[in-house]
Structure formats: structure tokens, C-alpha cells
Design a protein around this motif. Structure first.
Motif, PDB file in Angstrom:
ATOM      1  N   LEU A 339      -7.198  11.676  -2.863  1.00 19.84           N
ATOM      2  CA  LEU A 339      -6.478  10.605  -3.537  1.00 19.84           C
ATOM      3  C   LEU A 339      -5.536   9.857  -2.607  1.00 19.84           C
ATOM      4  O   LEU A 339      -5.082   8.758  -2.924  1.00 19.84           O
ATOM      5  CB  LEU A 339      -5.694  11.148  -4.740  1.00 19.84           C
ATOM      6  N   SER A 340      -5.256  10.437  -1.451  1.00 19.96           N
ATOM      7  CA  SER A 340      -4.440   9.746  -0.455  1.00 19.96           C
ATOM      8  C   SER A 340      -5.248   9.318   0.758  1.00 19.96           C
ATOM      9  O   SER A 340      -5.098   8.205   1.255  1.00 19.96           O
ATOM     10  CB  SER A 340      -3.289  10.652   0.010  1.00 19.96           C
ATOM     11  N   GLN A 341      -6.117  10.201   1.249  1.00 27.08           N
ATOM     12  CA  GLN A 341      -6.732  10.000   2.557  1.00 27.08           C
ATOM     13  C   GLN A 341      -8.081   9.295   2.536  1.00 27.08           C
ATOM     14  O   GLN A 341      -8.512   8.767   3.561  1.00 27.08           O
ATOM     15  CB  GLN A 341      -6.876  11.344   3.276  1.00 27.08           C
ATOM     16  N   MET A 342      -8.758   9.278   1.408  1.00 27.64           N
ATOM     17  CA  MET A 342      -9.985   8.501   1.340  1.00 27.64           C
ATOM     18  C   MET A 342      -9.664   7.024   1.261  1.00 27.64           C
ATOM     19  O   MET A 342      -8.641   6.622   0.687  1.00 27.64           O
ATOM     20  CB  MET A 342     -10.808   8.908   0.109  1.00 27.64           C
ATOM     21  N   PRO A 343     -10.513   6.170   1.820  1.00 23.74           N
ATOM     22  CA  PRO A 343     -10.271   4.731   1.699  1.00 23.74           C
ATOM     23  C   PRO A 343     -10.460   4.242   0.265  1.00 23.74           C
ATOM     24  O   PRO A 343     -11.138   4.894  -0.540  1.00 23.74           O
ATOM     25  CB  PRO A 343     -11.318   4.119   2.638  1.00 23.74           C
ATOM     26  N   ASP A 344      -9.861   3.100  -0.031  1.00 26.79           N
ATOM     27  CA  ASP A 344      -9.930   2.467  -1.346  1.00 26.79           C
ATOM     28  C   ASP A 344      -9.455   3.420  -2.434  1.00 26.79           C
ATOM     29  O   ASP A 344     -10.207   3.843  -3.316  1.00 26.79           O
ATOM     30  CB  ASP A 344     -11.348   1.970  -1.638  1.00 26.79           C
ATOM     31  N   SER A 345      -8.164   3.760  -2.359  1.00 36.08           N
ATOM     32  CA  SER A 345      -7.586   4.760  -3.269  1.00 36.08           C
ATOM     33  C   SER A 345      -7.748   4.389  -4.733  1.00 36.08           C
ATOM     34  O   SER A 345      -7.868   5.280  -5.593  1.00 36.08           O
ATOM     35  CB  SER A 345      -6.106   4.961  -2.952  1.00 36.08           C
ATOM     36  N   GLU A 367      -1.058  14.408  -3.804  1.00 36.22           N
ATOM     37  CA  GLU A 367      -1.541  13.605  -4.925  1.00 36.22           C
ATOM     38  C   GLU A 367      -2.717  14.269  -5.639  1.00 36.22           C
ATOM     39  O   GLU A 367      -2.856  14.159  -6.856  1.00 36.22           O
ATOM     40  CB  GLU A 367      -1.975  12.215  -4.437  1.00 36.22           C
ATOM     41  N   THR A 368      -3.577  14.958  -4.882  1.00 36.79           N
ATOM     42  CA  THR A 368      -4.760  15.575  -5.479  1.00 36.79           C
ATOM     43  C   THR A 368      -4.410  16.844  -6.236  1.00 36.79           C
ATOM     44  O   THR A 368      -4.920  17.080  -7.343  1.00 36.79           O
ATOM     45  CB  THR A 368      -5.808  15.869  -4.395  1.00 36.79           C
ATOM     46  N   SER A 369      -3.548  17.686  -5.681  1.00 34.95           N
ATOM     47  CA  SER A 369      -3.156  18.901  -6.405  1.00 34.95           C
ATOM     48  C   SER A 369      -2.430  18.552  -7.699  1.00 34.95           C
ATOM     49  O   SER A 369      -2.524  19.282  -8.697  1.00 34.95           O
ATOM     50  CB  SER A 369      -2.262  19.783  -5.522  1.00 34.95           C
ATOM     51  N   GLU A 370      -1.714  17.425  -7.695  1.00 37.41           N
ATOM     52  CA  GLU A 370      -0.947  17.024  -8.879  1.00 37.41           C
ATOM     53  C   GLU A 370      -1.837  16.704 -10.074  1.00 37.41           C
ATOM     54  O   GLU A 370      -1.436  16.910 -11.224  1.00 37.41           O
ATOM     55  CB  GLU A 370      -0.067  15.820  -8.549  1.00 37.41           C
ATOM     56  N   ILE A 371      -3.056  16.206  -9.813  1.00 39.46           N
ATOM     57  CA  ILE A 371      -3.939  15.843 -10.927  1.00 39.46           C
ATOM     58  C   ILE A 371      -4.991  16.920 -11.202  1.00 39.46           C
ATOM     59  O   ILE A 371      -5.774  16.785 -12.139  1.00 39.46           O
ATOM     60  CB  ILE A 371      -4.609  14.478 -10.688  1.00 39.46           C
ATOM     61  N   ALA A 372      -5.015  17.960 -10.385  1.00 43.00           N
ATOM     62  CA  ALA A 372      -6.044  18.993 -10.524  1.00 43.00           C
ATOM     63  C   ALA A 372      -5.845  19.812 -11.795  1.00 43.00           C
ATOM     64  O   ALA A 372      -4.708  20.091 -12.199  1.00 43.00           O
ATOM     65  CB  ALA A 372      -6.040  19.905  -9.308  1.00 43.00           C
ATOM     66  N   ASP A 373      -6.944  20.198 -12.393  1.00 45.03           N
ATOM     67  CA  ASP A 373      -6.882  21.065 -13.574  1.00 45.03           C
ATOM     68  C   ASP A 373      -6.587  22.503 -13.161  1.00 45.03           C
ATOM     69  O   ASP A 373      -5.761  23.180 -13.775  1.00 45.03           O
ATOM     70  CB  ASP A 373      -8.212  20.996 -14.331  1.00 45.03           C
ATOM     71  N   SER A 499      -1.654  13.379   5.424  1.00 44.05           N
ATOM     72  CA  SER A 499      -0.747  13.464   4.269  1.00 44.05           C
ATOM     73  C   SER A 499      -0.065  14.828   4.177  1.00 44.05           C
ATOM     74  O   SER A 499       0.452  15.194   3.126  1.00 44.05           O
ATOM     75  CB  SER A 499      -1.524  13.175   2.974  1.00 44.05           C
ATOM     76  N   GLN A 500      -0.026  15.582   5.264  1.00 40.35           N
ATOM     77  CA  GLN A 500       0.706  16.847   5.303  1.00 40.35           C
ATOM     78  C   GLN A 500       2.056  16.648   5.979  1.00 40.35           C
ATOM     79  O   GLN A 500       2.212  15.807   6.859  1.00 40.35           O
ATOM     80  CB  GLN A 500      -0.077  17.902   6.084  1.00 40.35           C
ATOM     81  N   PHE A 501       3.028  17.452   5.592  1.00 37.77           N
ATOM     82  CA  PHE A 501       4.345  17.519   6.211  1.00 37.77           C
ATOM     83  C   PHE A 501       5.186  16.288   5.845  1.00 37.77           C
ATOM     84  O   PHE A 501       5.072  15.787   4.740  1.00 37.77           O
ATOM     85  CB  PHE A 501       4.229  17.749   7.718  1.00 37.77           C
ATOM     86  N   TYR A 502       6.012  15.784   6.738  1.00 41.39           N
ATOM     87  CA  TYR A 502       6.909  14.668   6.401  1.00 41.39           C
ATOM     88  C   TYR A 502       6.140  13.351   6.470  1.00 41.39           C
ATOM     89  O   TYR A 502       5.601  12.995   7.509  1.00 41.39           O
ATOM     90  CB  TYR A 502       8.083  14.624   7.373  1.00 41.39           C
ATOM     91  N   ARG A 503       6.133  12.598   5.367  1.00 44.27           N
ATOM     92  CA  ARG A 503       5.314  11.388   5.299  1.00 44.27           C
ATOM     93  C   ARG A 503       6.166  10.129   5.405  1.00 44.27           C
ATOM     94  O   ARG A 503       7.272  10.067   4.881  1.00 44.27           O
ATOM     95  CB  ARG A 503       4.496  11.391   4.013  1.00 44.27           C
ATOM     96  N   GLU A 504       5.634   9.150   6.086  1.00 47.44           N
ATOM     97  CA  GLU A 504       6.327   7.870   6.254  1.00 47.44           C
ATOM     98  C   GLU A 504       6.340   7.095   4.936  1.00 47.44           C
ATOM     99  O   GLU A 504       5.511   7.331   4.048  1.00 47.44           O
ATOM    100  CB  GLU A 504       5.626   7.044   7.336  1.00 47.44           C
ATOM    101  N   GLU A 505       7.257   6.120   4.843  1.00 45.23           N
ATOM    102  CA  GLU A 505       7.412   5.381   3.587  1.00 45.23           C
ATOM    103  C   GLU A 505       7.571   3.885   3.801  1.00 45.23           C
ATOM    104  O   GLU A 505       7.974   3.168   2.889  1.00 45.23           O
ATOM    105  CB  GLU A 505       8.641   5.901   2.830  1.00 45.23           C
ATOM    106  N   ASN A 506       7.227   3.386   4.998  1.00 47.36           N
ATOM    107  CA  ASN A 506       7.515   1.989   5.322  1.00 47.36           C
ATOM    108  C   ASN A 506       6.300   1.261   5.864  1.00 47.36           C
ATOM    109  O   ASN A 506       5.304   1.876   6.257  1.00 47.36           O
ATOM    110  CB  ASN A 506       8.625   1.924   6.374  1.00 47.36           C
ATOM    111  N   VAL A 507       6.426  -0.066   5.913  1.00 47.88           N
ATOM    112  CA  VAL A 507       5.499  -0.899   6.658  1.00 47.88           C
ATOM    113  C   VAL A 507       6.275  -1.452   7.848  1.00 47.88           C
ATOM    114  O   VAL A 507       7.445  -1.828   7.731  1.00 47.88           O
ATOM    115  CB  VAL A 507       4.938  -2.053   5.795  1.00 47.88           C
ATOM    116  N   TYR A 508       5.639  -1.491   9.017  1.00 49.41           N
ATOM    117  CA  TYR A 508       6.292  -1.938  10.245  1.00 49.41           C
ATOM    118  C   TYR A 508       5.786  -3.328  10.606  1.00 49.41           C
ATOM    119  O   TYR A 508       4.573  -3.565  10.689  1.00 49.41           O
ATOM    120  CB  TYR A 508       6.022  -0.943  11.380  1.00 49.41           C
ATOM    121  N   LEU A 509       6.740  -4.255  10.825  1.00 49.68           N
ATOM    122  CA  LEU A 509       6.425  -5.649  11.127  1.00 49.68           C
ATOM    123  C   LEU A 509       7.236  -6.119  12.331  1.00 49.68           C
ATOM    124  O   LEU A 509       8.336  -5.626  12.581  1.00 49.68           O
ATOM    125  CB  LEU A 509       6.754  -6.555   9.933  1.00 49.68           C
TER     126      LEU A 509
END
Length: 582
Positions: A339-345, A367-373, A499-509
Motif C-alpha cells: 500500500l506504500s511501496q507499489m506504484p499507483d497507490s 499501511e498494509t498491516s493496518e488494513i490486514a485482517d 517504508s521501514q524506520f524513520y520516514r520522510e514527510e516533505n517534498v524538496y524543491l
């Protein structure tokens, strides 16, 4: 507690040796690790893991989780079940669960989210993917980092560059670029043109290794004619470099022991295989193959020269890039976060919502464990036996269990449970480990190395039918950004591993675009959008947008189309527009 040697399981170039000493991880000082570990493994125990199994949000015991897994699998036809396994853990025993699912008759995945196009290009040109090992890079005089950022993705290369000439080809002015003798801040998706121009000028200046070409690349004149179809002035302007830089580049490499060390970003395009072939062709022109301290380093096959005991050959397969989750009633996901790492989420999210039962087997919440049954916690690499090989060196490292834990279940033990329930033959864990060890030889210093791997690949020629390199015969002109569009770059973060460990939260311009630090903007592509706060970074080209891999929402922007060869994701072939959020 005694100290013991093991190895890092994480998916990176280096595959470090580790000493587990009194409950702490330390660097194995012999070999290529050079006495230090990367931040990910150095702070491995700082990251909270999944400790309890759960079903529909309620904690259950491991026995209950396994019983529920069987109940779920029994409720569907095997053709309605998919096993989706990642490559995030590179130890060899990780494939045993996928092997059992394949024998059960379920679907498995094929293709790559990372490097498949480049490998396909290497195989087309050389006949096989044999990597230039670290031990040979250490002997080089010149290192060309082509889209590779060693401070982030392969830090153990850094001690090897001391007193060497360094050239960097990268659209970002990375730390290594600032240290380099020459940095070409190339426009994204123009690597193929640069590689072809370098070959062309190598030929014009009569600097090719003629003896090598005569013996191993007799079609070189035809390839030279192909490079002549490129309009030099127009392409140099498009790439973002000068004729003088071409001359400087060739002056630094001709006649020198040169290692071209490639990252994966330069091949994350539909024509990624052709990009890699063009880089290889330039190396062929220099005569870099089959010689000490020379070659092209990409991602070698970590299983090269190892006969795998796990069989997926008869399994039905779907693509790992555009997996049709909605065609299955049960999806078992091992160590992956689609849910995070595949393209076209957005497509992935819509598709997986139709799955009746999602089973997640892994170490960390995402994201995937959160929706898993059903969530089944795994054991860490310290809590089980395994064996590690690498795609950057020829070592085989034994991973002995370092500690006991009541948390989770290992891949092998889960496979044993499934094999027993579905009457599938499975050897003992010790037999599989011994099988892998039988593919190794012991060196004088006591370390293991995979047998039948070449320290200097291609000394006797390439692994093609006639032993010669196969050049490109045609190439595609990449699409350019239109006005008000930007190239999307999704590079590895120094803080996370995808998507493991500390994840970024920004876009760089780049600051020249006029946005303010912290300003919220919307990034829009042809497949989706995401809102992110701005970080300014003038190490970028002005026509580029950088979002680190693993940033939540980045793959809302990426297409799920495949590369032409290699069934690989093409996450760099995406253009975005920027809008301010009011």
C-alpha cells in the motif's frame, strides 16, 4: 553472553558482517564492513516491532493465528489465493514460505519494484548479470558514481574512494558530488544520451580499447553509427552539460582502471534496460570488463551460482508491479508494504479493498498491516538461523541465532506448519542451511565465499552465444516535461529503508521556484496527487521535484506501467505539476 558473528538482513548493497556482543550490535571489523554500521542496523532495536498476533483488530495467540490462517486458506480455492513476498530481507531462507505456497498451488508474484529493467539490459548485452565485487572496486583508480549516492545506499564504499579520482553523474548535487573531481548534474532520463555520446567521442578521439573490441565486441562500428544519429549540440543542451565536460570526463578515465558504479534510479524508466546497455557499451569501449580494478557495478544476482532448493517454476504468477489483488479472495503478504511501496497507490488501495482476507506477516506496522485482517508477527534476524549472500560482493555469511524470543514465528516454522497441514514435503531447516553452505568455499582467513563466482567477471569473454557483447541497435527518445511540469525523483532516504524506520514527510524543491519553507503544496501527476510541506534544497535541478522513497503518498504519483524489459516498476518516469494549497 558470548559475542558471535552474524550478518545484516536488510536489502542494501553492502550486506554487512555484524558482531552480536552482550546484547549489542557492533561492526565486524574484518572484511568490507571497515568497523562501522549504517544507521538502520546500528539503531535496529530502537524501532518498535509487532509483538502480538491479531485478527480483526483483536489480539490473539500465535496458535490461534495459525489456526485462523488455515481456516482462511481452506475457505478459498488455491487459485483464489496469492502469496506476495517482498525482497526486504535478503537472507536465503526467506523464500521457504513462498515455496510452500507455490507447492500448494496458489499464485505468487514476479517482476521487480526496483532493479529489474537494469538487470534485463545487462543480461541482453553481456549474457549474464555478474557484478563487479567490492574487492575489485577497491583496486580501481577512478570511480564513476552513475546515479549512486554511497553516503546513503552503500556507505561501506566510502573508504574505498580515498585517493581515487571520483566522477559523479546525478541530477542531485549529493554529498559525494560535492566531493567529486567532476560532477555532471544531468537532467533525469537523459543517461542513455550521455552514455552514447561518451562512446561516440571515445571513438572520435581514437581512445577505444581496440584490442578488446576486436576480440569481444566486433559489432562496435555499427554501434558507433547508431551514436552518430544523436545531434551533439542539441543533446548536450538537453542533458545540461558542455562539450568541455565530455572532454574532462574522457581525460579522467581513458587508460585508467575505472569502476562505473551504478544506482537503480537511472533505469527506473520504460527503456531502463536500454539505459543500462548504453552504459555497459561505454565500458566496453574502454575495455573495462575482465580486468583487475575495472568494470561496471550494479546489482548482481545475490543467488548467482547457488542452486535454490525452493521451487517457484510451476507456480502461477502475477506481476509485482501491477498486482490485480481484486482477482483474489485471500492475499498473504510477507515482509512487504504494497500500500506504500507499489506504484499507483490509489489503484492498489482500490484493488486490495476487494480482497476478503488480507494476511500480513512481518516485523513492523505500516499501511498494509493496518488494513490486514490477520497479522502474524515475524522473528527478527537475531532470533533464527539463516544465511546471507550479497549483490555487491561474493561473500556468504552465516547468520546464527543470537537470542531466544517468544515473539513471532520464523519463516521456516511458518512453512513447516503449512507443509504439515497441506501435505507438502519439506526438508529440515538444518538440511536447507547445509545445502546453502555447500555452495561456498572457505578462504584462508576463514570467511566463506560463494563457489564458482568469478572475482573478475568476464575474463574469458561475455556469456553470450559467441562470447561477444551485444550492442543496442535502436533506442527510444524519452518524453520531455512540458511547461509547468517537473521530473519526479524518488531516491532512497538516509533515514529510512523504503517504508521501514524513520520516514520522510516533505517534498524538496529548488528555492528558485518561489515556494516557502514549510508551505503546503499539492503534487499532481497523471495517476494521482499528494499534499506535502515544502523543504527547500538548492542541490536539486530547478526542473526536478524530489520526494524520498517511503514518504507517505509518494506512490500516489507513480504509474503502474512496466519497463519494456524486466517487468520492473518505472517510478522515475512520472511528471508532476505543483499547486499551492490555500
Amino acid at each position: 553472553m558470548k559475542s558471535s558473528i552474524t550478518a545484516c538482513p536488510l536489502d542494501c548493497y553492502d550486506a554487512c558482517g555484524i558482531v552480536y556482543d552482550d546484547g549489542k550490535l557492533k561492526a565486524f571489523k574484518d572484511g568490507h564492513t571497515n568497523g562501522f554500521l549504517c544507521p538502520h542496523i546500528n539503531h535496529y532495536d530502537a524501532h518498535a516491532r509487532i509483538e502480538k498476533a491479531r485478527y480483526k483488530g483483536q489480539e490473539i495467540s500465535m496458535d490461534e493465528a495459525l489456526a485462523k490462517l488455515k481456516e482462511i486458506l481452506d475457505a478459498n480455492l488455491k487459485s483464489e489465493t496469492l502469496c506476495y513476498r517482498s525482497s526486504g530481507n535478503f537472507a536465503l531462507m526467506q523464500g521457504v514460505t513462498e515455496h510452500v505456497f507455490a507447492q500448494m498451488g496458489t499464485y505468487v508474484t514476479e517482476g521487480s519494484l526496483c532493479d529489474g529493467a537494469g538487470e534485463a539490459g545487462i543480461i541482453e548485452g553481456r549474457g549474464s548479470n555478474k557484478n563487479m565485487p567490492l574487492s575489485e572496486i577497491a583496486k580501481s583508480e577512478v570511480i564513476v558514481f552513475w546515479g549512486r549516492n554511497p553516503h546513503v545506499t552503500s556507505s561501506h564504499l566510502l573508504p574505498l574512494i580515498k585517493d581515487k579520482t571520483v566522477i559523479v553523474i546525478d541530477p542531485v548535487k549529493t554529498k559525494i558530488a560535492k566531493m567529486a573531481d567532476l560532477h555532471i548534474q544531468i537532467k533525469p532520463h537523459t543517461d542513455i544520451f550521455l552514455a552514447m555520446l561518451l562512446y561516440r567521442f571515445l571513438h572520435i578521439e581514437d581512445s577505444c580499447d581496440d584490442a578488446f573490441l576486436k576480440e569481444f565486441a566486433s559489432e562496435h562500428e555499427d554501434y558507433y553509427e547508431l551514436t552518430q544519429t544523436i545531434r551533439i549540440k542539441a543533446i548536450l543542451e538537453d542533458i545540461g552539460m558542455t562539450l568541455g565536460q565530455i572532454g574532462d570526463f574522457l581525460h579522467l578515465v581513458v587508460g585508467k582502471k575505472t569502476a562505473i558504479v551504478c544506482g537503480v534510479g537511472m533505469q527506473k524508466y520504460r527503456d531502463g534496460a536500454d539505459v543500462m546497455r548504453a552504459i555497459d557499451a561505454f565500458a566496453v569501449g574502454l575495455g573495462l570488463f575482465g580486468k583487475k580494478g575495472c568494470g561496471v557495478a550494479y546489482l548482481g544476482n545475490s543467488k548467482e551460482a547457488i542452486k535454490m532448493p525452493f521451487d517457484l517454476s510451476k507456480a502461477k504468477k502475477v506481476s509485482k508491479v501491477d498486482t490485480p489483488f481484486d482477482e483474489f479472495k485471500t492475499v498473504f503478504i510477507q515482509g512487504a508494504n504494497p500500500l506504500s511501496q507499489m506504484p499507483d497507490s490509489n489503484r492498489v488501495r482500490d484493488s486490495i479493498e476487494h480482497v476478503e482476507n488480507v494476511v500480513y506477516f512481518g516485523l513492523y506496522e505500516n499501511e498494509t498491516s493496518e488494513i490486514a485482517d490477520l497479522v502474524i508477527p515475524a522473528k527478527t534476524f537475531l532470533e533464527k538461523d539463516d544465511i546471507r549472500t550479497s549483490y555487491s560482493h561474493n561473500g556468504m555469511m552465516l547468520m546464527h541465532q543470537q537470542q531466544e524470543s517468544d515473539i513471532g514465528i520464523s519463516e521456516y516454522d511458518l512453512a513447516v506448519f503449512l507443509a504439515k497441514e497441506y501435505d507438502i514435503a519439506l526438508k529440515s531447516e538444518a538440511e536447507y542451511l547445509e545445502h546453502f553452505k555447500n555452495h561456498a568455499v572457505v578462504k584462508i582467513d576463514g570467511s566463506f565465499e560463494v563457489e564458482k563466482r568469478e572475482a573478475i567477471p568476464y575474463q574469458e569473454g561475455f556469456d553470450t552465444d559467441d562470447g561477444e557483447f551485444v550492442f543496442l541497435e535502436e533506442f527510444e527518445v524519452p518524453q520531455k516535461v512540458e511547461e509547468n511540469e517537473f521530473y519526479l525523483i524518488t531516491v532512497k532516504s538516509p533515514k529510512s529503508l523504503n517504508s521501514q524506520f524513520y520516514r520522510e514527510e516533505n517534498v524538496y524543491l529548488h528555492s528558485a521556484l518561489g515556494y516557502k519553507e514549510g508551505e503546503l503544496v499539492k503534487l499532481i501527476s497523471n495517476v494521482g496527487e499528494v499534499e506535502l510541506p515544502v523543504k527547500l534544497n538548492d542541490d536539486l535541478r530547478e526542473d526536478c521535484v524530489l520526494i524520498y522513497s517511503g514518504t507517505k503518498g509518494v506512490n500516489n504519483l507513480t504509474t503502474s506501467k512496466h519497463s519494456y524489459e524486466g517487468k520492473s516498476a518505472i517510478c522515475q518516469e512520472n511528471f508532476v505539476r505543483i499547486e499551492k494549497v490555500n
